[in-house]
Write an enzyme that holds these catalytic residues in place. Sequence first.
Site, PDB file in Angstrom:
ATOM      1  N   GLY A 192     -95.815 -24.304   2.161  1.00 26.57           N
ATOM      2  CA  GLY A 192     -94.598 -23.548   2.457  1.00 26.57           C
ATOM      3  C   GLY A 192     -93.351 -24.417   2.511  1.00 26.57           C
ATOM      4  O   GLY A 192     -92.306 -23.971   2.962  1.00 26.57           O
ATOM      5  N   LEU A 193     -93.459 -25.666   2.037  1.00 27.51           N
ATOM      6  CA  LEU A 193     -92.267 -26.534   2.040  1.00 27.51           C
ATOM      7  C   LEU A 193     -91.599 -26.588   0.658  1.00 27.51           C
ATOM      8  O   LEU A 193     -90.766 -27.455   0.393  1.00 27.51           O
ATOM      9  CB  LEU A 193     -92.634 -27.950   2.517  1.00 27.51           C
ATOM     10  CG  LEU A 193     -93.182 -28.045   3.944  1.00 27.51           C
ATOM     11  CD1 LEU A 193     -93.502 -29.489   4.317  1.00 27.51           C
ATOM     12  CD2 LEU A 193     -92.199 -27.448   4.962  1.00 27.51           C
ATOM     13  N   SER A 230     -93.675 -26.744  -5.094  1.00 24.12           N
ATOM     14  CA  SER A 230     -93.733 -26.353  -6.516  1.00 24.12           C
ATOM     15  C   SER A 230     -92.311 -26.163  -7.066  1.00 24.12           C
ATOM     16  O   SER A 230     -92.019 -26.542  -8.202  1.00 24.12           O
ATOM     17  CB  SER A 230     -94.575 -25.094  -6.720  1.00 24.12           C
ATOM     18  OG  SER A 230     -93.951 -23.975  -6.133  1.00 24.12           O
ATOM     19  N   ALA A 231     -91.419 -25.623  -6.229  1.00 19.52           N
ATOM     20  CA  ALA A 231     -90.023 -25.459  -6.676  1.00 19.52           C
ATOM     21  C   ALA A 231     -89.383 -26.823  -6.895  1.00 19.52           C
ATOM     22  O   ALA A 231     -88.660 -27.033  -7.873  1.00 19.52           O
ATOM     23  CB  ALA A 231     -89.233 -24.666  -5.642  1.00 19.52           C
ATOM     24  N   ASP A 259     -86.519 -20.766  -2.959  1.00 20.93           N
ATOM     25  CA  ASP A 259     -87.025 -22.142  -3.037  1.00 20.93           C
ATOM     26  C   ASP A 259     -86.325 -22.933  -4.145  1.00 20.93           C
ATOM     27  O   ASP A 259     -85.894 -24.071  -3.930  1.00 20.93           O
ATOM     28  CB  ASP A 259     -88.538 -22.149  -3.317  1.00 20.93           C
ATOM     29  CG  ASP A 259     -89.340 -21.720  -2.107  1.00 20.93           C
ATOM     30  OD1 ASP A 259     -88.766 -21.078  -1.216  1.00 20.93           O
ATOM     31  OD2 ASP A 259     -90.545 -22.032  -2.062  1.00 20.93           O
TER      32      ASP A 259
HETATM   33  O1  PMV Z   1     -94.164 -19.640   2.394  1.00 20.15           O
HETATM   34  P1  PMV Z   1     -92.877 -19.794   1.665  1.00 20.15           P
HETATM   35  O2  PMV Z   1     -92.155 -21.006   2.039  1.00 20.15           O
HETATM   36  O3  PMV Z   1     -93.012 -19.603   0.206  1.00 20.15           O
HETATM   37  O4  PMV Z   1     -91.884 -18.667   2.208  1.00 20.15           O
HETATM   38  C1  PMV Z   1     -92.058 -17.322   1.976  1.00 20.15           C
HETATM   39  C2  PMV Z   1     -90.896 -16.590   2.561  1.00 20.15           C
HETATM   40  C3  PMV Z   1     -91.052 -15.089   2.542  1.00 20.15           C
HETATM   41  O5  PMV Z   1     -89.899 -14.558   3.180  1.00 20.15           O
HETATM   42  C4  PMV Z   1     -92.275 -14.652   3.335  1.00 20.15           C
HETATM   43  C5  PMV Z   1     -91.154 -14.553   1.138  1.00 20.15           C
HETATM   44  C6  PMV Z   1     -89.884 -14.659   0.319  1.00 20.15           C
HETATM   45  O6  PMV Z   1     -89.988 -14.446  -0.898  1.00 20.15           O
HETATM   46  O7  PMV Z   1     -88.794 -14.890   0.831  1.00 20.15           O
END
Ligand code: PMV
Length: 299
Positions: A75-76, A79-80, A123
């Site tokens: 979630g950081l 990949s982006a 991202d």
């Molecule tokens: O897990 P991440 O960092 O890809 O974050 C997702 C964020 C969400 O709000 C859950 C989805 C989004 O597309 O914004």
Amino acid sequence: MATWSAPGKVFLFGEHAVVYGKPGIAMAIKPRVSVTVRKVRNPSKINSPYIENCFELTGVTGSVYIHSQLPSSSGLGSSAAVTVATLSAINDEFNLSLEKKDIADIAYQVEKKVQRGRASPTDTFVSTYGGLILIKDNKRRILPPENFNIVIGNTLVSHKTSELVEMVGEFRRTNPLVVDPILNAIEAVTIRSMHNFNNLKVLGRYMDVNHSLLEALGVGHPALTRLVNAARSGGAYGAKMTGAGGGGCMIALCPKRSKSRVAAAIEAADGKAIITTIDTEGARREDDDEREDYIKAGR
Ligand code: PMV
């Protein structure tokens, strides 16, 4: 040969609610991914679908070396960052004259293709431009930077953003009377946070509230609860999960003097801690010396 790097990101406020048009705040963070691209006649096979698609969409071929400070699938935004750094290096090495906006757009196309439609433009935008970003109604705006001291705690529990977004969607479809007020409360916390960027105690409190609201949406995880509690006991102003939840990472907003103590508390609770702050540069070119070292080290 050209080397470019791009930063990762965290969500400070508003994840999940942004999917429903609510505001969110994301921030580029210091850990980066560096990618070196070199024009070669017979490039070896590339085993990252992100990089493969960067070459395909730009219509060139070359060899690639990657060095990442960002853990993947946590979630950081790793990949982006890989995609943005690769496109920036390709742009430089092949003189494609792409602007930042083009890089962000193409990077989003790549993420969408690889992630089969469910990619977030946040991202790739944050990684391209750096800084503090407000997301609202599916648009992104750069806010003045803030020097927040952040400690990230990685639970090392893998999660799938698409499944968590789908889960919240299903909860909302079946329980709008319960879920809509939670999304409205997340919106309120995000809006109030923007008026309190200079009051870290209040901001920390809002992070705590945002965390509880995300738990109410059903995207919590025992490992996230453990790390969030550890960070708070370690002296953080506040802490919350960041991103999709269900595992992945949490963030703690800290007084400068407590960063190490908070990081130690996270590690003692079996998390992997990263002490960081805002990155304001976004995608940037690395200099020649570093590139040479990079290749020599075989990274
Ligand atoms: O897990 P991440 O960092 O890809 O974050 C997702 C964020 C969400 O709000 C859950 C989805 C989004 O597309 O914004």
